[in-house]
Structure formats: C-alpha cells, structure tokens
Design a protein around this motif. Structure first.
Motif, PDB file in Angstrom:
ATOM      1  N   TYR A  26     -81.548  34.724  37.496  1.00 23.80           N
ATOM      2  CA  TYR A  26     -82.543  34.663  36.427  1.00 23.80           C
ATOM      3  C   TYR A  26     -83.656  35.702  36.558  1.00 23.80           C
ATOM      4  O   TYR A  26     -84.199  36.152  35.556  1.00 23.80           O
ATOM      5  CB  TYR A  26     -83.156  33.259  36.381  1.00 23.80           C
ATOM      6  CG  TYR A  26     -82.113  32.171  36.328  1.00 23.80           C
ATOM      7  CD1 TYR A  26     -81.431  31.893  35.145  1.00 23.80           C
ATOM      8  CD2 TYR A  26     -81.777  31.446  37.472  1.00 23.80           C
ATOM      9  CE1 TYR A  26     -80.445  30.916  35.096  1.00 23.80           C
ATOM     10  CE2 TYR A  26     -80.798  30.465  37.435  1.00 23.80           C
ATOM     11  CZ  TYR A  26     -80.131  30.205  36.250  1.00 23.80           C
ATOM     12  OH  TYR A  26     -79.150  29.243  36.213  1.00 23.80           O
ATOM     13  N   THR A  27     -83.993  36.078  37.770  1.00 20.77           N
ATOM     14  CA  THR A  27     -85.141  36.963  37.983  1.00 20.77           C
ATOM     15  C   THR A  27     -84.713  38.419  37.938  1.00 20.77           C
ATOM     16  O   THR A  27     -83.889  38.857  38.747  1.00 20.77           O
ATOM     17  CB  THR A  27     -85.807  36.665  39.343  1.00 20.77           C
ATOM     18  OG1 THR A  27     -86.067  35.260  39.430  1.00 20.77           O
ATOM     19  CG2 THR A  27     -87.109  37.428  39.493  1.00 20.77           C
TER      20      THR A  27
ATOM     21  N   HIS B 164     -99.694  46.863  29.874  1.00 19.47           N
ATOM     22  CA  HIS B 164     -98.753  45.850  30.344  1.00 19.47           C
ATOM     23  C   HIS B 164     -99.404  44.969  31.395  1.00 19.47           C
ATOM     24  O   HIS B 164     -99.912  45.446  32.402  1.00 19.47           O
ATOM     25  CB  HIS B 164     -97.513  46.514  30.931  1.00 19.47           C
ATOM     26  CG  HIS B 164     -96.544  45.521  31.499  1.00 19.47           C
ATOM     27  ND1 HIS B 164     -95.862  44.623  30.713  1.00 19.47           N
ATOM     28  CD2 HIS B 164     -96.173  45.268  32.777  1.00 19.47           C
ATOM     29  CE1 HIS B 164     -95.088  43.876  31.478  1.00 19.47           C
ATOM     30  NE2 HIS B 164     -95.261  44.243  32.732  1.00 19.47           N
TER      31      HIS B 164
ATOM     32  N   ASN C  15     -96.731  39.016  34.625  1.00 21.21           N
ATOM     33  CA  ASN C  15     -96.393  37.604  34.759  1.00 21.21           C
ATOM     34  C   ASN C  15     -96.066  37.364  36.229  1.00 21.21           C
ATOM     35  O   ASN C  15     -95.019  37.791  36.724  1.00 21.21           O
ATOM     36  CB  ASN C  15     -95.184  37.245  33.885  1.00 21.21           C
ATOM     37  CG  ASN C  15     -95.501  37.349  32.406  1.00 21.21           C
ATOM     38  OD1 ASN C  15     -96.579  36.999  31.962  1.00 21.21           O
ATOM     39  ND2 ASN C  15     -94.550  37.854  31.635  1.00 21.21           N
TER      40      ASN C  15
ATOM     41  N   ARG D  20     -87.144  34.100  34.568  1.00 20.27           N
ATOM     42  CA  ARG D  20     -86.662  35.193  33.705  1.00 20.27           C
ATOM     43  C   ARG D  20     -87.817  36.065  33.215  1.00 20.27           C
ATOM     44  O   ARG D  20     -87.670  37.278  33.074  1.00 20.27           O
ATOM     45  CB  ARG D  20     -85.881  34.626  32.512  1.00 20.27           C
ATOM     46  CG  ARG D  20     -84.438  34.286  32.791  1.00 20.27           C
ATOM     47  CD  ARG D  20     -83.660  34.084  31.504  1.00 20.27           C
ATOM     48  NE  ARG D  20     -84.162  32.949  30.753  1.00 20.27           N
ATOM     49  CZ  ARG D  20     -83.662  31.716  30.837  1.00 20.27           C
ATOM     50  NH1 ARG D  20     -82.644  31.467  31.660  1.00 20.27           N
ATOM     51  NH2 ARG D  20     -84.161  30.731  30.112  1.00 20.27           N
ATOM     52  N   GLU D  21     -88.951  35.440  32.939  1.00 19.64           N
ATOM     53  CA  GLU D  21     -90.070  36.167  32.356  1.00 19.64           C
ATOM     54  C   GLU D  21     -91.022  36.738  33.398  1.00 19.64           C
ATOM     55  O   GLU D  21     -92.008  37.400  33.045  1.00 19.64           O
ATOM     56  CB  GLU D  21     -90.837  35.238  31.403  1.00 19.64           C
ATOM     57  CG  GLU D  21     -90.015  34.818  30.198  1.00 19.64           C
ATOM     58  CD  GLU D  21     -90.755  33.873  29.268  1.00 19.64           C
ATOM     59  OE1 GLU D  21     -91.863  33.410  29.663  1.00 19.64           O
ATOM     60  OE2 GLU D  21     -90.243  33.597  28.170  1.00 19.64           O
ATOM     61  N   SER D  22     -90.741  36.511  34.670  1.00 20.44           N
ATOM     62  CA  SER D  22     -91.639  37.000  35.721  1.00 20.44           C
ATOM     63  C   SER D  22     -91.501  38.507  35.907  1.00 20.44           C
ATOM     64  O   SER D  22     -90.403  39.057  35.854  1.00 20.44           O
ATOM     65  CB  SER D  22     -91.344  36.286  37.041  1.00 20.44           C
ATOM     66  OG  SER D  22     -90.051  36.612  37.517  1.00 20.44           O
ATOM     67  N   ASP D  23     -92.628  39.169  36.107  1.00 21.48           N
ATOM     68  CA  ASP D  23     -92.631  40.581  36.476  1.00 21.48           C
ATOM     69  C   ASP D  23     -92.600  40.731  37.987  1.00 21.48           C
ATOM     70  O   ASP D  23     -92.075  41.705  38.517  1.00 21.48           O
ATOM     71  CB  ASP D  23     -93.878  41.281  35.921  1.00 21.48           C
ATOM     72  CG  ASP D  23     -93.879  41.307  34.404  1.00 21.48           C
ATOM     73  OD1 ASP D  23     -92.917  41.829  33.822  1.00 21.48           O
ATOM     74  OD2 ASP D  23     -94.841  40.787  33.800  1.00 21.48           O
TER      75      ASP D  23
ATOM     76  N   SER E 127    -101.261  38.400  32.963  1.00 24.53           N
ATOM     77  CA  SER E 127    -100.827  37.779  31.720  1.00 24.53           C
ATOM     78  C   SER E 127    -100.654  36.283  31.952  1.00 24.53           C
ATOM     79  O   SER E 127    -101.338  35.467  31.346  1.00 24.53           O
ATOM     80  CB  SER E 127     -99.527  38.401  31.236  1.00 24.53           C
ATOM     81  OG  SER E 127     -99.063  37.751  30.077  1.00 24.53           O
ATOM     82  N   THR E 128     -99.719  35.930  32.850  1.00 25.68           N
ATOM     83  CA  THR E 128     -99.561  34.535  33.253  1.00 25.68           C
ATOM     84  C   THR E 128     -99.524  34.476  34.776  1.00 25.68           C
ATOM     85  O   THR E 128     -99.127  35.446  35.443  1.00 25.68           O
ATOM     86  CB  THR E 128     -98.282  33.911  32.685  1.00 25.68           C
ATOM     87  OG1 THR E 128     -97.137  34.614  33.202  1.00 25.68           O
ATOM     88  CG2 THR E 128     -98.280  33.961  31.172  1.00 25.68           C
TER      89      THR E 128
ATOM     90  N   LYS F 217     -86.822  29.717  32.795  1.00 20.51           N
ATOM     91  CA  LYS F 217     -87.529  30.589  31.857  1.00 20.51           C
ATOM     92  C   LYS F 217     -88.668  31.317  32.557  1.00 20.51           C
ATOM     93  O   LYS F 217     -88.886  32.515  32.335  1.00 20.51           O
ATOM     94  CB  LYS F 217     -88.068  29.776  30.681  1.00 20.51           C
ATOM     95  CG  LYS F 217     -88.721  30.590  29.567  1.00 20.51           C
ATOM     96  CD  LYS F 217     -89.059  29.698  28.382  1.00 20.51           C
ATOM     97  CE  LYS F 217     -89.591  30.509  27.200  1.00 20.51           C
ATOM     98  NZ  LYS F 217     -90.921  31.074  27.477  1.00 20.51           N
ATOM     99  N   VAL F 218     -89.390  30.603  33.413  1.00 20.83           N
ATOM    100  CA  VAL F 218     -90.482  31.221  34.169  1.00 20.83           C
ATOM    101  C   VAL F 218     -89.951  32.344  35.051  1.00 20.83           C
ATOM    102  O   VAL F 218     -90.551  33.425  35.134  1.00 20.83           O
ATOM    103  CB  VAL F 218     -91.216  30.159  35.024  1.00 20.83           C
ATOM    104  CG1 VAL F 218     -92.150  30.819  36.029  1.00 20.83           C
ATOM    105  CG2 VAL F 218     -92.002  29.204  34.134  1.00 20.83           C
TER     106      VAL F 218
END
Length: 230
Positions: free
Chosen positions: A149-150, A24, A27, A102-105, A64-65, A99-100
């Motif tokens: 979102y986060t 894993h 992000n 929501r997808e953040s770790d 990842s990002t 979206k950024v």
C-alpha cells in the motif's frame, strides 16, 4: 525557429509558474508500538520524536496530515491491523489504515522494541538470537503488507540495547541485527536508521533498564528523520 523559441519560452514560463505555486505538503504517518508516541520510564506519554517532527514540518509549512495514532503492542498485531484495514476515529473523522498508508508521503516504522525489551536477556545472547530470529520473520511479513500500500518514502527505526549492560557480545548481537535488517530494508527500498551506537554513546536513556528514551533521545531521532524530509 521563432516558433521553437516561443514554444520553449512557453514551457519555461509554465515551469516557473508551477515552481512558484507548488507547495507540496507532507502526509506523515508513524506506525508501530508505544515508542512512536514517546514514553518515559514509567510508561507515561510525553514529548516524543513525532512531536519534534511535527514542529519541524509546521515551521517549514510542509505539513498536510500527521497521523501517529495507528499503534499496537506487537509486530504481529500491527500486521493484522493492516490486513484487517483497522479503522480509528480522530476528532469525529474516520481513518482507514490502508488508505492512510496509500496516501502517506513518508512512513516511519518503529516496531519490535518493546517486544525485544520484554524478552531480552542481557547475560544470555543465545536466547536473544533465538528470539530475534522469530521477530525477523514477523518483520518480513509486516514489510510485505506495508509495501502493498505504501508508495512514498519509508523509514525503519532500528534497535538499541534496552538495558545498561554492555560487553563485546552485546555489541556483536546488535551489529548482527543491524546488518540483517539493513539488508532487508535495502531489498524493499526502505531507509534503515541505525540507533544502537547513537543510544549507546550518548545519554539518551535514563540510568535504568528501559526501552524508552528521554527527551534528548527522541529529539535525536527526530533530527535524523528531518534529514530525510529536507
């Protein structure tokens, strides 16, 4: 009994395979004012804490990002960026802020330090309390938007003295800030990183009145963030 043992062995094998191939990657998102980029006293970007964190994640093969391009001048402007789902282009690729998030770790928030610096009066703590109370309301509203979102880990970087002047009232003011912000972050399941004593007790700022740290200061922040990534 043999069926049970066989079943357990099957599950155990699947688990081992999962652990072996699970790689894993993170992000990472950093949101805030100009300090997220790393600045020097002349307001010129240079090696900041995000650069150190990016190096760390690359060494661990865990990146990842990596996005530290969503920044703005004030807490209110950042809040509006989220509400309006601000869009930016990086290398011909479109990124939507919601979206950024929501997808953040892991999300690192560094907001308000530049605002505090511009309005801070080192000899007038009453003025500073009044101004911070206004900032606090803005921070509360920002956190509400971010939490919509986060879902990953969130870190909030605290404040430090933007000047070189210290006395007991200065310590008391920043202690009160830390207590209030730490309580707010705990309520919202956010990790609060106290920076006041770190900056005060070390040479993490050049010998001038500025909200910007030197490279050693940004490296120390990065080390603190890296602790949460291990």
């Amino acid at each position: 009994m043999k069926k049970i043992i066989c079943l357990l062995l099957t599950f155990f094998s699947i688990f081992l395979i999962y652990r072996h191939f699970d790689n894993h990657k993170i992000n990472y998102v950093s949101l805030g004012d100009g300090l997220i980029k790393g600045m020097n006293s002349s307001n010129i970007p240079y090696y900041g804490y995000n650069d150190f964190v990016k190096e760390y994640l690359s060494r661990k093969n865990k990146i990842s990002t990596f996005n530290d391009d969503f920044y703005n001048k004030t807490i209110l402007e950042i809040t509006e960026d989220i509400k309006n789902n601000r869009t930016i282009w990086i290398n011909d690729k479109e990124f939507f802020l919601k979206k950024v998030l929501r997808e953040s770790d892991i999300l690192v928030i560094s907001v308000g330090m530049e605002e505090l610096f511009k309005n801070y009066q080192k000899y007038d703590m009453e003025h500073n309390y009044i101004y911070f109370n206004k900032m606090y309301v803005d921070i509360e509203n920002l956190i509400k938007e971010i939490k919509k979102y986060t879902k990953g880990m969130i870190l909030f970087l605290g404040y430090y003295n933007p000047t070189n002047y210290y006395d007991s009232k200065t310590d008391e003011f920043f202690c009160d800030i830390d207590i209030k912000l730490n309580r707010l972050m705990m309520i919202n399941d956010i990790s609060y990183i106290d920076l006041y004593e770190k900056v005060k007790g070390n040479r993490y700022k050049d010998n001038i009145d500025t909200p910007f740290l030197n490279v050693r200061g940004y490296e120390k922040i990065a080390e603190t963030i890296e602790y949460y990534l291990e």
